[in-house]
Scaffold this active site. Sequence first.
Site, short mmCIF file in Angstrom:
data_model
loop_
_atom_site.label_atom_id
_atom_site.label_comp_id
_atom_site.label_asym_id
_atom_site.label_seq_id
_atom_site.Cartn_x
_atom_site.Cartn_y
_atom_site.Cartn_z
N GLU A 40 2.27 -35.38 30.02
CA GLU A 40 1.21 -34.42 29.71
C GLU A 40 -0.16 -34.93 29.59
O GLU A 40 -0.98 -34.40 29.23
CB GLU A 40 1.49 -33.69 28.44
CG GLU A 40 2.84 -32.90 28.49
CD GLU A 40 3.15 -32.18 27.21
OE1 GLU A 40 2.67 -32.29 26.40
OE2 GLU A 40 3.94 -31.06 27.36
N HIS B 209 4.39 15.90 7.79
CA HIS B 209 3.66 14.78 7.45
C HIS B 209 2.16 14.71 7.66
O HIS B 209 1.46 14.59 6.76
CB HIS B 209 4.22 13.54 8.04
CG HIS B 209 5.43 12.89 7.31
ND1 HIS B 209 5.17 12.22 6.13
CD2 HIS B 209 6.74 12.73 7.58
CE1 HIS B 209 6.41 11.78 5.81
NE2 HIS B 209 7.42 12.23 6.87
N GLU C 198 9.48 5.87 16.31
CA GLU C 198 9.81 5.24 15.21
C GLU C 198 11.20 5.63 14.62
O GLU C 198 11.88 4.77 13.83
CB GLU C 198 8.85 6.08 14.07
CG GLU C 198 8.56 5.59 12.79
CD GLU C 198 7.68 6.42 11.79
OE1 GLU C 198 7.49 5.89 10.74
OE2 GLU C 198 7.20 7.42 12.35
N HIS C 199 11.54 7.17 14.50
CA HIS C 199 12.67 7.67 14.18
C HIS C 199 13.61 8.18 15.33
O HIS C 199 12.74 9.12 16.04
CB HIS C 199 12.63 8.65 12.98
CG HIS C 199 11.72 8.07 11.83
ND1 HIS C 199 10.45 8.59 11.81
CD2 HIS C 199 12.07 7.59 10.54
CE1 HIS C 199 9.82 8.21 10.84
NE2 HIS C 199 10.94 7.36 9.86
N ASN D 106 -3.83 5.74 6.69
CA ASN D 106 -4.27 6.52 7.86
C ASN D 106 -5.26 5.62 8.80
O ASN D 106 -4.96 4.23 8.69
CB ASN D 106 -5.51 7.44 7.27
CG ASN D 106 -6.67 6.88 6.29
OD1 ASN D 106 -6.94 5.41 6.69
ND2 ASN D 106 -7.11 7.51 5.41
N GLN E 93 9.52 16.09 10.06
CA GLN E 93 8.68 15.29 10.60
C GLN E 93 7.42 15.70 10.60
O GLN E 93 6.13 14.87 10.21
CB GLN E 93 9.18 14.52 11.80
CG GLN E 93 8.69 13.00 11.81
CD GLN E 93 9.39 12.00 10.72
OE1 GLN E 93 10.49 12.55 10.05
NE2 GLN E 93 8.68 11.25 10.03
N TYR F 214 0.76 -1.09 0.00
CA TYR F 214 0.00 -0.08 -0.16
C TYR F 214 1.04 1.23 -0.09
O TYR F 214 1.96 1.46 0.85
CB TYR F 214 -0.68 0.05 1.14
CG TYR F 214 -1.75 1.08 1.15
CD1 TYR F 214 -3.02 1.17 0.32
CD2 TYR F 214 -1.82 2.21 1.87
CE1 TYR F 214 -4.14 2.02 0.16
CE2 TYR F 214 -2.86 3.22 1.50
CZ TYR F 214 -3.88 3.23 0.84
OH TYR F 214 -4.78 4.18 0.80
N HIS G 15 -0.16 -39.56 21.92
CA HIS G 15 1.04 -38.99 21.52
C HIS G 15 2.22 -40.00 21.46
O HIS G 15 3.06 -40.47 20.36
CB HIS G 15 1.36 -37.78 21.93
CG HIS G 15 0.90 -36.72 21.58
ND1 HIS G 15 -0.54 -36.49 21.63
CD2 HIS G 15 1.13 -35.46 21.07
CE1 HIS G 15 -1.01 -35.27 21.40
NE2 HIS G 15 0.31 -34.79 20.76
N GLN H 170 -11.05 0.17 2.10
CA GLN H 170 -11.84 -0.83 0.89
C GLN H 170 -10.82 -1.45 0.30
O GLN H 170 -10.63 -2.73 -0.30
CB GLN H 170 -12.59 -0.18 0.10
CG GLN H 170 -12.08 1.21 -0.63
CD GLN H 170 -12.13 2.45 0.10
OE1 GLN H 170 -12.22 2.32 1.30
NE2 GLN H 170 -11.84 3.69 -0.60
N ASP I 268 14.39 8.45 4.65
CA ASP I 268 13.19 8.36 4.07
C ASP I 268 13.33 8.07 2.48
O ASP I 268 12.52 7.66 1.97
CB ASP I 268 12.31 9.80 4.21
CG ASP I 268 12.12 9.88 5.65
OD1 ASP I 268 11.59 8.84 6.05
OD2 ASP I 268 11.50 11.10 5.87
#
Length: 441
Positions: free
Chosen positions: A423, A269, A335-336, A221, A266, A129, A428, A193, A369
């Site tokens: 067990e 964005h 994140e950074h 988003n 930053q 994406y 088994h 979607q 980036d």
Amino acid sequence: MLNRTDLRGHLPSVAELRSTLPRAEYDVDAALHHVRPVVEAVRDRGVDAVLEYTEKFDKVRPGGVRVASAELTRALENLDPVVREALEESIVRARKVHGDQRRQDVTTDVVDGGTVTERWIPVERVGLYAPGGLAVYPSTVVMNVVPAQIAGVGTLVLCSPPQAAFGGLPHPTILAAAELLGVDEVWAVGGAQAVALLAYGGTDTDGTTLEPVDIVTGPGNIYLTAAKRLLRGIIGIDSEAGPTEIAILADETAHPVHVAADLISQAEHDPLAASVLVTTSEELADAVDKELAGRVAATKHAERVTEALSGKQSGIILVAGVDDGIRVVDAYAAEHLEIQTANAREVAARVRNAGAIFVGAYAPVSLGDYCAGSNHVLPTGGFARHSSGLSVQSFLKGVHVVDYSQDALREIAGRVVALANAEDLPAHGEAITARFEGERA
């Protein structure tokens, strides 16, 4: 402009830091209420539902979902040569770094006649994406496609929102980046979607089958993130990406112009973007504030930047020393993370929690980036405490292949039976002993 918190007198516990450090309000659960009907409609009605929601949210209704290959070719032919050269260099550097990430199969000889091989198998089909909201992100196409290709993914499909300004196609720079990377399946669909269509597949308006994928990666988003959360399990996901973040750990050696410019970059964005300065120097904090006042007013997206910098998610944290600063940035898990201190490499080596670390005055986040070679699809919201950024490994499955001979199984059979009985799973053990029925004890 930036809110200021003084922790020089007392550094809170890790738990207190996590709850009090600047962070954007980002309630994915609340968005699920809006996303669920979209996802269910796409599941039930396929492309018809996709196009209805596209018209509603993106104010354009494409004739179909899949973008014709001729449009990709045309977009690359019309791409600014300077941008093309920059993208090509970004791709070269990303391939160089990610090429070293590919794991090799390893076979371990456990005993004579018994081996376990760990195979790294690429996912068959991946949906990537690239957002198309406040900005255009051909760099995100590079960051998603390159590691997937190096992993050996079978087929890739790139999704990006259709744009009314371009006749219902994704932004031409996105299409050009796809063509440059050899991705020939591009869908003009965005948001929740897009994730739903990638998960369930469908049939395009011309009868073309849109096959579902196994994993969806890439930022978006809050509604796209909510769709990822809702569909996780039907598809794999890279992460639940929230608003982007930068934290800068700086001392008196940092240049206020560099710090201010990086905080603004930053904030550009998104109004929810977080810009956090952690510093040992009140003088630097004052100088950065002064520098911001002039630079924000002069930047193109001044309104957006101002909203981000003045929000509760941004601020300046004053600390008594670099050791305390490291504790703060580890609790924040940005994140950074930029390190602009004396002995920056040594300080960076002590940090545990960050999506990516940028060392010194000449490794700003903007480099990462686009052209550092590193990946910019990174964990946000403190997820860097436990998660990694996108890499070749994101598209590989580790599979253990167990190969034991009769003698090797016989040698360990008694211990397997003992553990099975411990067990209370006797069948088994019987699955082992059945192979040796009739043999003398």
